[in-house]
Design a protein around this motif. Structure first.
Motif, mmCIF file in Angstrom:
data_model
loop_
_atom_site.group_PDB
_atom_site.id
_atom_site.type_symbol
_atom_site.label_atom_id
_atom_site.label_comp_id
_atom_site.label_asym_id
_atom_site.label_seq_id
_atom_site.Cartn_x
_atom_site.Cartn_y
_atom_site.Cartn_z
ATOM 1 N N LYS A 99 9.796 0.508 -5.813
ATOM 2 C CA LYS A 99 10.138 0.513 -4.394
ATOM 3 C C LYS A 99 9.783 -0.823 -3.734
ATOM 4 O O LYS A 99 10.484 -1.286 -2.832
ATOM 5 N N GLN A 100 8.697 -1.462 -4.190
ATOM 6 C CA GLN A 100 8.361 -2.785 -3.674
ATOM 7 C C GLN A 100 9.515 -3.754 -3.915
ATOM 8 O O GLN A 100 9.903 -4.519 -3.033
ATOM 9 N N HIS A 101 10.012 -3.721 -5.135
ATOM 10 C CA HIS A 101 11.137 -4.586 -5.515
ATOM 11 C C HIS A 101 12.357 -4.307 -4.642
ATOM 12 O O HIS A 101 13.013 -5.238 -4.154
ATOM 13 N N GLU A 102 12.627 -3.039 -4.398
ATOM 14 C CA GLU A 102 13.834 -2.651 -3.657
ATOM 15 C C GLU A 102 13.735 -2.986 -2.171
ATOM 16 O O GLU A 102 14.687 -3.531 -1.591
ATOM 17 N N ILE A 103 12.608 -2.668 -1.538
ATOM 18 C CA ILE A 103 12.533 -2.890 -0.090
ATOM 19 C C ILE A 103 12.521 -4.381 0.236
ATOM 20 O O ILE A 103 13.062 -4.791 1.271
ATOM 21 N N ARG A 104 11.932 -5.183 -0.633
ATOM 22 C CA ARG A 104 11.925 -6.621 -0.364
ATOM 23 C C ARG A 104 13.329 -7.196 -0.433
ATOM 24 O O ARG A 104 13.787 -7.903 0.478
ATOM 25 N N LYS A 105 14.052 -6.873 -1.507
ATOM 26 C CA LYS A 105 15.374 -7.459 -1.689
ATOM 27 C C LYS A 105 16.383 -6.905 -0.683
ATOM 28 O O LYS A 105 17.187 -7.645 -0.111
ATOM 29 N N LEU A 106 16.336 -5.592 -0.450
ATOM 30 C CA LEU A 106 17.277 -5.015 0.511
ATOM 31 C C LEU A 106 16.922 -5.449 1.925
ATOM 32 O O LEU A 106 17.815 -5.718 2.740
ATOM 33 N N GLY A 107 15.629 -5.523 2.230
ATOM 34 C CA GLY A 107 15.218 -5.944 3.563
ATOM 35 C C GLY A 107 15.717 -7.326 3.901
ATOM 36 O O GLY A 107 16.225 -7.574 5.014
ATOM 37 N N VAL A 108 15.606 -8.248 2.969
ATOM 38 C CA VAL A 108 16.091 -9.610 3.194
ATOM 39 C C VAL A 108 17.599 -9.607 3.418
ATOM 40 O O VAL A 108 18.125 -10.325 4.286
ATOM 41 N N LEU A 109 18.328 -8.797 2.662
ATOM 42 C CA LEU A 109 19.784 -8.721 2.829
ATOM 43 C C LEU A 109 20.146 -8.146 4.195
ATOM 44 O O LEU A 109 21.042 -8.648 4.879
ATOM 45 N N VAL A 110 19.453 -7.094 4.613
ATOM 46 C CA VAL A 110 19.712 -6.510 5.931
ATOM 47 C C VAL A 110 19.440 -7.535 7.024
ATOM 48 O O VAL A 110 20.210 -7.657 7.988
ATOM 49 N N LYS A 111 18.367 -8.298 6.887
ATOM 50 C CA LYS A 111 18.043 -9.328 7.891
ATOM 51 C C LYS A 111 19.157 -10.363 7.969
ATOM 52 O O LYS A 111 19.515 -10.841 9.065
ATOM 53 N N LYS A 129 0.828 -1.192 0.000
ATOM 54 C CA LYS A 129 0.000 0.000 0.000
ATOM 55 C C LYS A 129 0.872 1.255 0.000
ATOM 56 O O LYS A 129 1.831 1.344 0.776
ATOM 57 N N HIS A 130 0.575 2.188 -0.855
ATOM 58 C CA HIS A 130 1.295 3.460 -1.016
ATOM 59 C C HIS A 130 2.680 3.274 -1.650
ATOM 60 O O HIS A 130 3.430 4.245 -1.764
ATOM 61 N N VAL A 131 3.044 2.053 -2.052
ATOM 62 C CA VAL A 131 4.405 1.773 -2.519
ATOM 63 C C VAL A 131 4.397 1.449 -4.011
ATOM 64 O O VAL A 131 3.700 0.523 -4.449
ATOM 65 N N LYS A 132 5.167 2.194 -4.776
ATOM 66 C CA LYS A 132 5.265 1.944 -6.210
ATOM 67 C C LYS A 132 6.006 0.636 -6.467
ATOM 68 O O LYS A 132 6.796 0.182 -5.637
ATOM 69 N N PRO A 133 5.784 0.019 -7.644
ATOM 70 C CA PRO A 133 6.419 -1.274 -7.935
ATOM 71 C C PRO A 133 7.935 -1.260 -7.779
ATOM 72 O O PRO A 133 8.511 -2.205 -7.226
#
Length: 561
Positions: free
Chosen positions: A135-147, A129-133
């Motif tokens: 940014k969706q792609h970026e936050i998912r991939k970067l989030g997993v790497l940060v985790k 919600k409120h997230v462009k495609p």
């Protein structure tokens, strides 16, 4: 070639030398302004043999023969001079490979968007919600790497720098269960992030009520912490830690714009015994085969002098497209601050980086209330480029504002426009034509800022000129010689070719900036990896610089995204 993960210290320095040599030799291309194509006669600045080979190329041929590094079937319409072939081949060879093998080859969109071009199939709906495609792609991939970095270091705390509306922050916190502090200078964006946090929490509670037996995602024990403040790139890491203790804080989802929050950010209290400065290894000439402990003796001393809960203050720094000097500031805090265990840095806006030649580039404005902070340590008043001593010592390492601005361009997107014969390709020619008429009347208005004219490619040039002339204070009905207009319009193909020649330098300039940061980390005893994490067709600034300070870690140990 292939996937670029890491380089030895010797390889880094050798590549930096090659990059600076190449870039300094062709700086006339990387420093050129396409709007001056006609007024500065840029086409005739090319060697005559290049002009002959390139002047009749179709747009798809420009894409295939010049820009697309992956294109193998090169059928030349004429014999190209060796100097032109060498220029293209060297530019491709020196730039870091941008493709990621998991991106599905040359597809424009990642596989997660093949079923629905606006909704990632791999990201929970509450995070879309409120997230462009993109940014969706970026936050998912970067989030997993940060985790993965958090798991590797035993940290559960993350500081998200330049967090904007908090899309990455929410995924790290609600999606991955991390304790996240988000720092953003724009108070409006911080307020929006807090609002979106509340919306997501409500959606999560509704999911729980529907399922009656737990949700796909557990409700986190604490909300993300948002700080509305500007991070001074010249301030010490101690000042940075003090900022994390909360000024203008949005805590537990409540924004208090009237002043600093009374609540202190849990887990970031300064411990007794903390030294004034964290001494780091100054020996940048260690044998390349020697394993250098990433955590210095003084950092270990800090931990011994802290309380038994000292390790709970450790955290991972992340910045998703942290603008200009903010990315280099993250790296300096990572090196100097004993509490930062790892970093993932995705840079952008290279033109806003400070250099000796451009200490205050256009667009870099410090908030007035923070610009007068106490004078920082003189040793910290360094520029955003170069960061490393090695690159600083190389002849020809200087990068102009225009070269760094060009490094932000999306090569893949331009290749796509060329192959499609997009009408958008005419806009550079339009602006270059307008520049000649402006200078004829007002020579002092060189490179006047006109900004984007909406749907310029759909307008006839006369209408485009009318709108542009008004923006620089000239009469919209100014006479335009029809003969000159027609003659310049016929050279649109040459404008595209020249822009493509200069665009070929963009990945090379970006590679030097990022390599300089890798060398800076290496000079301070920390190995790093440069990961092309995002699909470059979808996210042009797709490199993530990854580093850890955990003992025994080296670039030979890959943190696979």
């Amino acid at each position: 070639r292939g996937r670029m993960w890491s380089l030895s210290a010797e390889q880094q320095r050798d590549l930096a030398l090659k990059l600076t040599t190449f870039l300094s030799h062709y700086s006339h291309l990387s420093d050129s302004y396409i709007i001056e194509f006609f007024s500065e006669d840029l086409w005739n600045s090319l060697p005559t043999s290049w002009q002959t080979a390139l002047q009749d190329l179709t747009y798809p041929q420009v894409a295939d023969l010049l820009l697309d590094v992956s294109h193998k079937d090169r059928r030349y319409p004429s014999v190209w001079p060796l100097s032109l072939l060498a220029y293209r081949a060297t530019a491709h060879a020196l730039a870091f490979p941008r493709e990621h093998q998991q991106d599905g080859g040359g597809s424009v969109k990642p596989e997660e968007f093949l079923k629905n071009e606006s909704q990632s199939s791999l990201l929970g709906h509450i995070f879309r919600k409120h997230v462009k495609p993109k940014k969706q792609h970026e936050i998912r991939k970067l989030g997993v790497l940060v985790k993965k970095l958090c798991d590797h270091t035993g940290c559960d705390r993350v500081v998200d720098m330049g967090s904007g509306q908090g899309h990455l922050t929410r995924f790290l916190s609600f999606g991955l269960g991390l304790s996240v502090t988000a720092i953003e200078a724009d108070h409006v964006l911080v307020a929006t992030a807090t609002k979106f946090d509340g919306e997501l929490l409500q959606a999560l509670e509704k999911e729980n009520q529907k399922k009656n037996s737990g949700s796909l995602l557990p409700v986190p024990s604490s909300m993300p912490h948002h700080l509305a403040c500007w991070v001074n790139p010249k301030a010490s890491w101690e000042a940075f830690i003090q900022q994390l203790q909360a000024s203008d804080c949005v805590s537990e989802g409540v924004l208090d714009p009237s002043g600093p929050s009374k609540k202190r950010l849990r887990g970031f209290e300064l411990k007794e015994g903390l030294p004034v400065h964290c001494t780091r290894s100054q020996d940048s000439n260690k044998d390349k085969h020697e394993e250098v402990p990433a955590e210095t003796s003084s950092q270990q001393s800090v931990r011994r002098e802290g309380t038994t809960n000292q390790s709970h203050s450790d955290f991972i720094l992340t910045g998703l497209h942290a603008c200009g000097d903010l990315s280099s500031t993250l790296l300096r805090h990572f090196i100097n601050c004993p509490y930062v265990r790892g970093i993932t840095s995705v840079a952008c806006c290279y033109m806003k980086i400070t250099t000796v030649e451009n200490p205050s580039p256009p667009g870099l404005v410090a908030p007035p209330e923070t610009a007068s902070e106490s004078d920082p340590d003189p040793a910290l008043t360094q520029f955003g480029y170069p960061m490393s001593s090695w690159v600083h010592g190389l002849v020809g390492h200087q990068l102009s504002y225009k070269a760094r601005e060009g490094a932000c361009h999306a090569v893949e997107d331009y290749v796509r426009r060329l192959r499609e014969g997009s009408e958008l390709l005419k806009t550079h020619c339009y602006r270059a034509m307008l520049e000649t008429f402006i200078r004829d009347t007002r020579p002092e208005l060189r490179r006047a800022g006109i900004q984007t004219i909406k749907k310029a490619h759909l307008l006839p040039f006369t209408e485009y000129a009318r709108l542009g002339l008004v923006r620089v204070g000239l009469p919209p009905d100014m006479a335009l010689d029809p003969g000159r207009v027609e003659a310049m319009l016929k050279q649109q193909g040459r404008v595209v070719v020249f822009f493509s020649l200069a665009l070929l330098m963009s990945p090379v300039v970006e590679s030097l900036v990022l390599l300089d940061r890798m060398i800076y980390l290496q000079e301070n005893g920390v190995d790093s990896q440069l990961v092309p994490l995002f699909n470059p067709n979808f996210s042009p600034r797709n490199f993530v610089l990854v580093a850890l300070k955990s003992r025994g870690w080296s670039s030979k140990q890959q943190i696979n995204p």
